[in-house]
Design an enzyme around this catalytic site. Structure first.
Site, PDB file in Angstrom:
ATOM      1  CB  CYS A 189      -2.861  -1.998  -6.859  1.00 29.40           C
ATOM      2  SG  CYS A 189      -3.416  -0.421  -7.532  1.00 29.40           S
ATOM      3  N   GLY A 190      -2.998  -0.223  -3.812  1.00 28.98           N
ATOM      4  CA  GLY A 190      -3.896   0.346  -2.818  1.00 28.98           C
ATOM      5  C   GLY A 190      -5.133   0.969  -3.407  1.00 28.98           C
ATOM      6  CG  HIS A 191      -5.661   3.096  -7.428  1.00 28.10           C
ATOM      7  ND1 HIS A 191      -4.506   2.623  -8.025  1.00 28.10           N
ATOM      8  CD2 HIS A 191      -6.639   2.977  -8.370  1.00 28.10           C
ATOM      9  CE1 HIS A 191      -4.761   2.257  -9.260  1.00 28.10           C
ATOM     10  NE2 HIS A 191      -6.043   2.471  -9.508  1.00 28.10           N
ATOM     11  CG  HIS A 201       5.655   2.573  -8.396  1.00 32.34           C
ATOM     12  ND1 HIS A 201       5.853   1.215  -8.560  1.00 32.34           N
ATOM     13  CD2 HIS A 201       4.349   2.807  -8.685  1.00 32.34           C
ATOM     14  CE1 HIS A 201       4.720   0.655  -8.944  1.00 32.34           C
ATOM     15  NE2 HIS A 201       3.795   1.596  -9.025  1.00 32.34           N
ATOM     16  CG  ASP A 204      -1.232   6.555  -8.561  1.00 32.36           C
ATOM     17  OD1 ASP A 204      -2.429   6.851  -8.782  1.00 32.36           O
ATOM     18  OD2 ASP A 204      -0.894   5.592  -7.866  1.00 32.36           O
ATOM     19  CB  CYS A 261       0.204   6.037  -4.777  1.00 31.50           C
ATOM     20  SG  CYS A 261       1.093   4.485  -5.095  1.00 31.50           S
ATOM     21  N   GLY A 262      -1.963   4.107  -2.728  1.00 29.89           N
ATOM     22  CA  GLY A 262      -2.066   3.444  -1.431  1.00 29.89           C
ATOM     23  C   GLY A 262      -0.802   2.738  -0.995  1.00 29.89           C
ATOM     24  CB  THR A 263       1.391   0.168  -2.521  1.00 29.01           C
ATOM     25  OG1 THR A 263       1.388   0.693  -3.864  1.00 29.01           O
ATOM     26  CG2 THR A 263       0.376  -0.969  -2.441  1.00 29.01           C
TER      27      THR A 263
END
Length: 341
Positions: free
Chosen positions: A91-93, A229, A254, A258-260
């Site tokens: 999870c990026g964030h 997603h 989100d 969204c990082g990923t």
């Protein structure tokens, strides 16, 4: 006051999206790798996730991360990601939130102007470079896991699409999770939060059709075999600036860019030949917040027939600590795993 469980956490938000960073109360999750821990947690301990992210302690778009000792010698911390949709491999964030919390609580040795934190995640090693000034985390750049495009411009029949069955053109890419990318214009929906319920319904229908008829499979990460997603791309988006509405199972958006999802989008644009290594890419969320991404190298994922050409992305964003607390479970609480509404 009585409590059968007590969890300590530091809450944060990353460009609008919450991360509840759980610092105590879970214990060490069994498993030789973080992905094994993720799979064990999903099978045996999912009530902890539900307690922390569902109402009444969380909400319909709650996200979190559970800190663990690392399973590999080159990492500082292990991280297990939780949200209302389940347990994510990456999870990026959430990682930007974790890195910010680790710096601002002194849970890592802090150096200025940059503190480097190596994180053991279920998807692999992620390096967080935190820009620090006067003890404050001003921003975080993530060196994410290898990301790749799995499909380009395929057509999916969606029986449950709102208003009637239809064929939808989509691409699929992995950036730590799998993302289906769909142009909003192709499905006749506007990039407007006033239409969020229609966009969400369309996203859930696409996820259901994809997971039923053509589910994805990661070549090397066990249990990553679904898509939760859908990144609805706004009109006018390109390889410099892309805007999107990120619909997520079981029915929310989100708030962050969204990082990923940004990593997956860059992998898709790279596969199209539209985004080169070393070029900045700005990804904007449904609420207008932004991450800046960059592809820094080529890579490969898997072997043999499963081998995929991949890229190594970086993501830069910001997070802010919003609170600290202890979350309790009274033994008489009628909602020991919370509830969804």
């Amino acid at each position: 006051m009585r409590a059968s469980r007590v969890f300590a956490a530091v809450d944060s938000h990353t460009e609008g999206m919450p991360t509840r960073v759980v610092t105590g109360g879970v214990g060490v999750i069994p498993g030789a790798t973080m992905n094994e821990r993720r799979l064990h947690f999903m099978a045996e301990m999912d009530g902890v996730r539900q307690l922390l992210v569902n109402e009444p302690r969380g909400h319909a778009a709650m996200s979190g991360a559970i800190l663990q000792p690392p399973t590999r010698p080159d990492a500082d911390w292990g991280v297990l990601y939780i949200e209302v949709s389940g347990c994510l491999p990456m999870c990026g964030h959430g990682t930007i939130g974790v890195a910010t919390v680790l710096v601002e609580t002194g849970m890592v040795t802090v150096t200025e102007p940059e503190t480097v934190i190596r994180l053991d995640t279920p998807a692999g090693l992620v390096v967080a470079r935190v820009a620090v000034r006067d003890g404050h985390a001003d921003g975080v750049t993530l060196e994410n896991v290898p990301s790749f495009c799995d499909r380009l411009d395929e057509v999916l029949h969606v029986p449950g699409f709102p208003g009637g069955a239809r064929d939808v053109r989509y691409s699929l890419a992995f950036g730590g999770n799998f993302y289906a990318m769909v142009d909003l214009d192709d499905v006749g929906l506007p990039f407007d939060r006033a239409h969020q319920y229609k966009i969400s319904e369309a996203g859930l229908a696409i996820m259901d059709a994809l997971n039923t008829s053509a589910p994805p499979h990661h070549p090397t990460i066990d249990g990553v075999d679904h898509c939760h997603h859908v990144e609805f791309i706004a009109p006018g988006s390109d390889a410099r600036l892309s805007r999107h509405a990120m619909a997520i199972h079981p029915g929310w958006f989100d708030r962050s860019p969204c990082g990923t999802g940004t990593s997956a989008r860059m992998a898709e644009l790279w596969a199209r030949g539209e985004l080169a290594l070393g070029e900045d890419f700005v990804n904007e969320s449904f609420i207008g917040s932004r991450f800046t991404g960059r592809l820094v190298a080529e890579a490969t994922v898997g072997e043999g027939e499963q081998r995929r050409r991949a890229v190594l992305p970086t993501i830069t964003g910001r997070a802010w600590v919003t609170g600290m607390g202890q979350y309790l479970l009274d033994p008489t609480d009628p909602f020991p795993t919370g509830f969804t509404f």
